[in-house]
Design a protein around this motif. Structure first.
Motif, short mmCIF file in Angstrom:
data_model
loop_
_atom_site.label_atom_id
_atom_site.label_comp_id
_atom_site.label_asym_id
_atom_site.label_seq_id
_atom_site.Cartn_x
_atom_site.Cartn_y
_atom_site.Cartn_z
N TRP A 139 31.99 44.08 48.49
CA TRP A 139 31.40 43.08 49.38
C TRP A 139 32.40 42.62 50.44
O TRP A 139 32.03 42.37 51.59
CB TRP A 139 30.91 41.88 48.56
CG TRP A 139 29.52 42.07 48.02
CD1 TRP A 139 28.90 43.25 47.74
CD2 TRP A 139 28.59 41.04 47.67
NE1 TRP A 139 27.64 43.03 47.25
CE2 TRP A 139 27.42 41.69 47.18
CE3 TRP A 139 28.63 39.65 47.70
CZ2 TRP A 139 26.30 40.97 46.76
CZ3 TRP A 139 27.52 38.93 47.27
CH2 TRP A 139 26.38 39.58 46.81
N TRP B 99 32.75 45.97 52.86
CA TRP B 99 31.49 46.33 53.51
C TRP B 99 30.88 45.16 54.28
O TRP B 99 30.10 45.35 55.21
CB TRP B 99 30.49 46.84 52.47
CG TRP B 99 30.73 48.24 52.02
CD1 TRP B 99 31.51 48.64 50.98
CD2 TRP B 99 30.21 49.44 52.59
NE1 TRP B 99 31.50 50.02 50.87
CE2 TRP B 99 30.71 50.53 51.85
CE3 TRP B 99 29.35 49.68 53.66
CZ2 TRP B 99 30.38 51.85 52.14
CZ3 TRP B 99 29.02 51.01 53.96
CH2 TRP B 99 29.54 52.06 53.21
N GLY B 100 31.26 43.93 53.91
CA GLY B 100 30.72 42.77 54.60
C GLY B 100 31.45 42.39 55.86
O GLY B 100 31.00 41.52 56.61
N ALA C 69 25.66 48.91 48.86
CA ALA C 69 26.66 47.85 48.83
C ALA C 69 26.07 46.49 48.47
O ALA C 69 26.67 45.74 47.69
CB ALA C 69 27.37 47.76 50.18
N PHE C 70 24.90 46.16 49.03
CA PHE C 70 24.39 44.80 48.95
C PHE C 70 23.01 44.65 48.31
O PHE C 70 22.60 43.54 47.98
CB PHE C 70 24.31 44.19 50.36
CG PHE C 70 25.60 44.19 51.11
CD1 PHE C 70 26.66 43.40 50.70
CD2 PHE C 70 25.76 44.96 52.25
CE1 PHE C 70 27.85 43.39 51.40
CE2 PHE C 70 26.95 44.96 52.96
CZ PHE C 70 28.00 44.16 52.53
N VAL D 124 21.06 42.76 54.10
CA VAL D 124 22.35 42.07 54.14
C VAL D 124 22.24 40.59 54.44
O VAL D 124 23.18 39.83 54.14
CB VAL D 124 23.30 42.74 55.16
CG1 VAL D 124 23.51 44.20 54.83
CG2 VAL D 124 22.77 42.59 56.58
N ALA E 234 23.85 50.26 53.25
CA ALA E 234 23.85 48.83 52.98
C ALA E 234 23.17 48.50 51.66
O ALA E 234 23.60 47.57 50.95
CB ALA E 234 23.15 48.09 54.13
N VAL F 299 23.17 38.09 51.63
CA VAL F 299 24.61 38.06 51.34
C VAL F 299 25.36 37.33 52.45
O VAL F 299 26.20 36.46 52.20
CB VAL F 299 25.16 39.49 51.17
CG1 VAL F 299 26.67 39.46 50.95
CG2 VAL F 299 24.47 40.17 50.00
N TYR G 69 22.08 40.53 42.12
CA TYR G 69 23.22 40.85 42.98
C TYR G 69 23.44 42.36 43.15
O TYR G 69 24.38 42.77 43.82
CB TYR G 69 24.49 40.23 42.40
CG TYR G 69 24.68 38.76 42.70
CD1 TYR G 69 24.62 38.29 44.01
CD2 TYR G 69 24.93 37.85 41.69
CE1 TYR G 69 24.82 36.94 44.29
CE2 TYR G 69 25.13 36.50 41.96
CZ TYR G 69 25.06 36.05 43.27
OH TYR G 69 25.25 34.72 43.54
#
Length: 351
Positions: free
Chosen positions: A24, A27-28, A79-80, A284, A76, A287, A14
């Protein structure tokens, strides 16, 4: 082309945040890698040292789509992305930034993209920009607890850069105090104004069929207006970005509705992202589509460095960075592009 769950490669883990993180959540949301990201790279240019390095390479003008793609890709990843890939990207980025050194054209001082103060400015304005876009064009403000967690997670991300995590604001009040400290050091120089205007123009990201050009123009105008509407007036004044208040007010419901409609389809979000940054989609997609990692764990950057054998960014590639400084400031030569070339398999092609 449709992106299907069964075609997505599961990540190794993760990464540094994972399900349940506020990172998440923010940023998602579709505001983040669009208006939020654009705001981030625009505000960055107010740092006279950073914009000097940007202006020296001219990359945002010579290959804007590539530069946009690679930068979104890195944001990204933090973040992911999985911990191994993101740690490698953070390490190689220090080497990439070792090339971004020189003499600032207005004050005459030396600049270095690895400077901790400049790196802190990139980090804070980046995370604040995606939060600002989320607040204005997304679900609205986070709860107090969520906001504290968001800035704590930002400090965790700081461990991937040369800045000190202890310097990251941990609240809205500390964020405002940070901007007040930085404001006298910022500059709306001619090269900054040129870069900021250019970075808000989505039409420079590549050609589209003739029949779609009017639609792109409309989208581009709303996009630009949306970015400007998030900026405080002191930043607008520095950048010479003029926009009537009526436009600030009018663009908000339009973008809010547009982004809200986009949330109903993760595949649509990925298609939009593919237009802006094709290399970011594999980062991404797991996710967004709910593809579980091979190992469902969340690491800290320190744990990842120990596991994969990387130095802290502030201490990474010191010998290489010294050689770059000797070439530029000592011999008056151009710095090596080796770091850029090494970064291609991780952050995307330079072509």
């Amino acid at each position: 082309m449709a992106i299907r769950k069964r075609s997505v490669t599961p990540p190794e883990d993760y990464g540094f945040f994972g399900p349940g993180s506020v990172a998440w959540k923010v940023w998602g949301y579709p505001t983040s890698l669009t208006v939020g990201f654009s705001r981030a790279v625009v505000v960055e240019e107010l740092d006279p040292n950073l914009v000097a390095s940007v202006d020296r390479t001219q990359d945002i003008y010579r290959r804007p789509k590539t530069r946009y793609d690679r930068t979104i890709h890195y944001f990204a990843l933090v973040a992911f992305g999985d911990s191994r890939t993101t740690s490698k990207a953070a390490d190689i980025l220090v080497k990439v930034h070792s090339k971004a050194i020189g003499i600032e054209p207005y004050a005459g001082g030396r600049y270095d993209a690895n400077d901790p103060d400049s790196q802190l400015w990139i980090l804070v304005t980046g995370w604040h920009s995606v939060l600002k876009a989320y607040e204005m064009y997304g679900p609205g403000k986070l709860s107090d607890a969520e906001e504290r967690q968001f800035w704590a997670e930002c400090a965790r991300a700081a461990e991937l850069q040369t800045c000190d995590p202890a310097d990251v604001p941990r609240s809205r009040a500390e964020l405002h105090a940070y901007y007040e400290r930085m404001r006298p050091q910022m500059s709306g120089s001619p090269i900054a104004r040129k870069a900021m205007a250019h970075l808000m123009d989505v039409t420079q990201l590549g050609p589209v069929p003739l029949v779609l050009r009017p639609a792109r123009w409309v989208v581009g105008r709303f996009f630009r207006a949306g970015v400007i509407a998030t900026l405080p007036h002191w930043m607008r004044d520095m950048a010479d970005l003029r926009q009537p208040r009526v436009v600030d007010v009018a663009v908000r419901p339009v973008l809010t509705v547009a982004f809200a409609l986009t949330t109903f389809s993760k595949r649509l979000q990925l298609r939009v992202l593919a237009l802006l940054s094709p290399s970011t989609v594999p980062v991404v997609a797991p996710v967004f589509l709910g593809v579980a990692p091979a190992n469902p764990e969340v690491l800290t950057p320190a744990e990842a460095r120990e596991r994969y054998g990387y130095d802290r960014p502030a201490e990474a590639h010191l010998e290489w960075r010294a050689k770059q400084r000797a070439k530029v400031f000592g011999a008056g030569e151009e710095p090596s592009d080796a770091g850029l070339l090494e970064s291609e398999p991780i952050l995307g092609s330079l072509a």
